[in-house]
Design a protein around this motif. Structure first.
Motif, PDB file in Angstrom:
ATOM      1  N   SER A 217       4.593 -36.192  49.130  1.00  0.00           N
ATOM      2  CA  SER A 217       3.787 -35.332  49.241  1.00  0.00           C
ATOM      3  C   SER A 217       4.175 -34.056  48.330  1.00  0.00           C
ATOM      4  O   SER A 217       5.184 -33.847  47.921  1.00  0.00           O
ATOM      5  CB  SER A 217       3.559 -34.726  50.840  1.00  0.00           C
ATOM      6  N   SER A 218       2.928 -33.201  48.178  1.00  0.00           N
ATOM      7  CA  SER A 218       3.248 -31.957  47.526  1.00  0.00           C
ATOM      8  C   SER A 218       3.638 -31.009  48.349  1.00  0.00           C
ATOM      9  O   SER A 218       2.941 -30.806  49.547  1.00  0.00           O
ATOM     10  CB  SER A 218       1.934 -31.763  46.660  1.00  0.00           C
ATOM     11  N   ASP A 219       4.595 -30.119  48.191  1.00  0.00           N
ATOM     12  CA  ASP A 219       5.022 -28.920  48.932  1.00  0.00           C
ATOM     13  C   ASP A 219       3.727 -28.085  49.397  1.00  0.00           C
ATOM     14  O   ASP A 219       3.610 -27.382  50.310  1.00  0.00           O
ATOM     15  CB  ASP A 219       6.038 -28.312  48.458  1.00  0.00           C
ATOM     16  N   SER A 220       2.691 -27.982  48.355  1.00  0.00           N
ATOM     17  CA  SER A 220       1.615 -26.965  48.344  1.00  0.00           C
ATOM     18  C   SER A 220       0.684 -27.654  49.255  1.00  0.00           C
ATOM     19  O   SER A 220      -0.591 -26.786  49.115  1.00  0.00           O
ATOM     20  CB  SER A 220       1.381 -26.465  47.053  1.00  0.00           C
ATOM     21  N   CYS A 221       0.594 -28.927  49.622  1.00  0.00           N
ATOM     22  CA  CYS A 221      -0.642 -29.646  49.767  1.00  0.00           C
ATOM     23  C   CYS A 221      -0.933 -29.228  51.567  1.00  0.00           C
ATOM     24  O   CYS A 221      -0.139 -29.200  52.438  1.00  0.00           O
ATOM     25  CB  CYS A 221      -0.489 -31.007  50.014  1.00  0.00           C
ATOM     26  N   ASP A 222      -2.124 -28.429  51.736  1.00  0.00           N
ATOM     27  CA  ASP A 222      -2.373 -27.854  52.988  1.00  0.00           C
ATOM     28  C   ASP A 222      -2.308 -29.143  54.208  1.00  0.00           C
ATOM     29  O   ASP A 222      -1.779 -29.051  55.299  1.00  0.00           O
ATOM     30  CB  ASP A 222      -3.674 -27.089  53.060  1.00  0.00           C
ATOM     31  N   LYS A 223      -2.898 -29.943  53.734  1.00  0.00           N
ATOM     32  CA  LYS A 223      -3.138 -31.307  54.620  1.00  0.00           C
ATOM     33  C   LYS A 223      -1.852 -31.931  54.938  1.00  0.00           C
ATOM     34  O   LYS A 223      -1.432 -32.220  56.194  1.00  0.00           O
ATOM     35  CB  LYS A 223      -4.206 -32.549  53.895  1.00  0.00           C
ATOM     36  N   CYS A 224      -1.029 -32.106  54.122  1.00  0.00           N
ATOM     37  CA  CYS A 224       0.406 -32.759  54.327  1.00  0.00           C
ATOM     38  C   CYS A 224       1.085 -31.703  55.189  1.00  0.00           C
ATOM     39  O   CYS A 224       1.860 -32.168  56.170  1.00  0.00           O
ATOM     40  CB  CYS A 224       1.188 -33.049  53.315  1.00  0.00           C
ATOM     41  N   ASN A 225       1.249 -30.451  54.996  1.00  0.00           N
ATOM     42  CA  ASN A 225       1.783 -29.459  55.427  1.00  0.00           C
ATOM     43  C   ASN A 225       1.233 -29.502  57.051  1.00  0.00           C
ATOM     44  O   ASN A 225       2.055 -29.228  58.079  1.00  0.00           O
ATOM     45  CB  ASN A 225       1.644 -28.166  55.126  1.00  0.00           C
ATOM     46  N   TYR A 226       0.104 -29.563  57.348  1.00  0.00           N
ATOM     47  CA  TYR A 226      -0.667 -29.506  58.559  1.00  0.00           C
ATOM     48  C   TYR A 226      -0.159 -30.873  59.489  1.00  0.00           C
ATOM     49  O   TYR A 226       0.535 -30.755  60.614  1.00  0.00           O
ATOM     50  CB  TYR A 226      -2.165 -29.395  58.079  1.00  0.00           C
ATOM     51  N   LEU A 227      -0.152 -31.915  58.749  1.00  0.00           N
ATOM     52  CA  LEU A 227       0.482 -33.045  59.568  1.00  0.00           C
ATOM     53  C   LEU A 227       1.893 -32.929  59.809  1.00  0.00           C
ATOM     54  O   LEU A 227       2.225 -33.491  60.754  1.00  0.00           O
ATOM     55  CB  LEU A 227       0.085 -34.481  58.738  1.00  0.00           C
ATOM     56  N   LYS A 228       2.749 -32.492  58.925  1.00  0.00           N
ATOM     57  CA  LYS A 228       3.987 -32.161  59.111  1.00  0.00           C
ATOM     58  C   LYS A 228       4.324 -31.294  60.232  1.00  0.00           C
ATOM     59  O   LYS A 228       5.134 -31.406  61.449  1.00  0.00           O
ATOM     60  CB  LYS A 228       4.711 -31.753  57.968  1.00  0.00           C
ATOM     61  N   ALA A 229       3.427 -30.332  60.150  1.00  0.00           N
ATOM     62  CA  ALA A 229       3.477 -29.262  61.578  1.00  0.00           C
ATOM     63  C   ALA A 229       3.216 -30.018  62.787  1.00  0.00           C
ATOM     64  O   ALA A 229       3.732 -29.668  64.003  1.00  0.00           O
ATOM     65  CB  ALA A 229       2.801 -28.098  61.177  1.00  0.00           C
ATOM     66  N   ARG A 230       2.233 -30.739  62.950  1.00  0.00           N
ATOM     67  CA  ARG A 230       1.477 -31.536  64.086  1.00  0.00           C
ATOM     68  C   ARG A 230       2.772 -32.336  64.467  1.00  0.00           C
ATOM     69  O   ARG A 230       3.068 -32.331  65.783  1.00  0.00           O
ATOM     70  CB  ARG A 230       0.179 -32.204  63.915  1.00  0.00           C
ATOM     71  N   TRP A 231       3.280 -33.069  63.673  1.00  0.00           N
ATOM     72  CA  TRP A 231       4.124 -34.154  64.010  1.00  0.00           C
ATOM     73  C   TRP A 231       5.543 -33.446  64.683  1.00  0.00           C
ATOM     74  O   TRP A 231       6.011 -33.957  65.778  1.00  0.00           O
ATOM     75  CB  TRP A 231       4.667 -34.893  62.777  1.00  0.00           C
ATOM     76  N   ASN A 232       5.908 -32.251  64.242  1.00  0.00           N
ATOM     77  CA  ASN A 232       7.073 -31.573  64.691  1.00  0.00           C
ATOM     78  C   ASN A 232       6.911 -31.076  66.053  1.00  0.00           C
ATOM     79  O   ASN A 232       7.653 -31.006  66.801  1.00  0.00           O
ATOM     80  CB  ASN A 232       7.528 -30.643  63.500  1.00  0.00           C
ATOM     81  N   LEU A 233       5.664 -30.453  66.136  1.00  0.00           N
ATOM     82  CA  LEU A 233       5.032 -29.920  67.462  1.00  0.00           C
ATOM     83  C   LEU A 233       5.103 -31.159  68.363  1.00  0.00           C
ATOM     84  O   LEU A 233       5.732 -30.998  69.743  1.00  0.00           O
ATOM     85  CB  LEU A 233       3.853 -29.251  67.316  1.00  0.00           C
ATOM     86  N   SER A 234       4.672 -32.279  68.277  1.00  0.00           N
ATOM     87  CA  SER A 234       4.577 -33.532  69.104  1.00  0.00           C
ATOM     88  C   SER A 234       6.134 -33.909  69.635  1.00  0.00           C
ATOM     89  O   SER A 234       6.308 -34.469  70.585  1.00  0.00           O
ATOM     90  CB  SER A 234       3.968 -34.641  68.486  1.00  0.00           C
TER      91      SER A 234
END
Length: 236
Positions: A217-234
């Motif tokens: 994924s791209s470090d600047s991708c909003d969608k990928c960063n959003y999914l990573k953040a949700r995964w970490n929260l879960s």
């Protein structure tokens, strides 16, 4: 060789984030945004207006502002080329791709070359394109969009000018009365383009789709960063 059909939007997505592109087009896993229906309405109204001058084979008054000797291109395939479900495509059987998309408009200059133009709409209190280019990345994507269409029409056998134009309509937000009307000012933005990079980007996108490995994924991708953040929260 297996032929892969790629839209202009698909190749742009592959540039911005290889993983989102791969998931979207290979596995049909999509995180589409809602359509900008007001922007689409502006786009359609502008096309209707340009079609009047197209039928009359007359230059649009805006052309005087940018100093070009041109008329809206009157070609039997214009409706097809501007249709989101058809578009203008170029097939390369040797390299295994079909590439294209729906162009907003083409302007025919007196020297016989075409200008690719694209319509954009926004609503800013102070519209400043130079400042926007300094602060954001999306103006680069707009330029790539013009260059990809230039590539397509050159491959379809047309002479295409290196310059392209964004026709930007800015909604005025501070008028005293609404009266069920949206008023706009307009901005014609000239882009000095080069399509030398386009085919390599098409071939890279094709290679990604034919690969079975999930790309990074791209470090600047909003969608990928959003999914990573949700995964970490879960996991908390």
């Amino acid at each position: 060789m297996r032929k892969v059909k790629l839209s202009r939007y698909a190749v742009e997505m592959s540039i911005q984030c290889q993983r989102c592109f791969y998931l979207h087009y290979k596995h049909k896993i999509r995180m589409d945004s809602f359509p900008f229906t007001l922007n689409m309405a502006v786009d359609n109204l502008v096309k209707n207006e340009f079609d009047i001058y197209r039928r009359e084979k007359k230059p649009h008054p805006l052309f005087k502002e940018i100093g070009i000797d041109a008329v809206p291109f009157n070609h039997p395939n214009m409706d097809k080329w501007r249709n989101n479900f058809q578009g203008a495509y170029f097939d390369d059987d040797e390299k295994g791709y079909s590439f294209g998309g729906a162009v907003d408009d083409l302007w025919l200059q007196s020297n016989g070359s075409l200008i690719v133009s694209d319509v954009k709409a926004t609503a800013k209190t102070n519209f400043n394109w130079e400042e926007t280019c300094k602060k954001y990345e999306y103006p680069k994507a707009y330029k790539r969009q013009i260059e990809m269409y230039q590539f397509v029409f050159r491959r379809l056998g047309f002479e295409v000018d290196d310059k392209g134009f964004l026709l930007y309509f800015n909604g005025l937000r501070n008028n005293a009365l609404f009266e069920h009307k949206l008023l706009f000012d307009h901005h014609l933005i000239k882009l000095n383009c080069c399509d030398d990079w386009v085919e390599e980007a098409i071939l890279n996108a094709r290679k990604l789709l034919l690969n079975d490995e999930l790309p990074p994924s791209s470090d600047s991708c909003d969608k990928c960063n959003y999914l990573k953040a949700r995964w970490n929260l879960s996991k908390q």
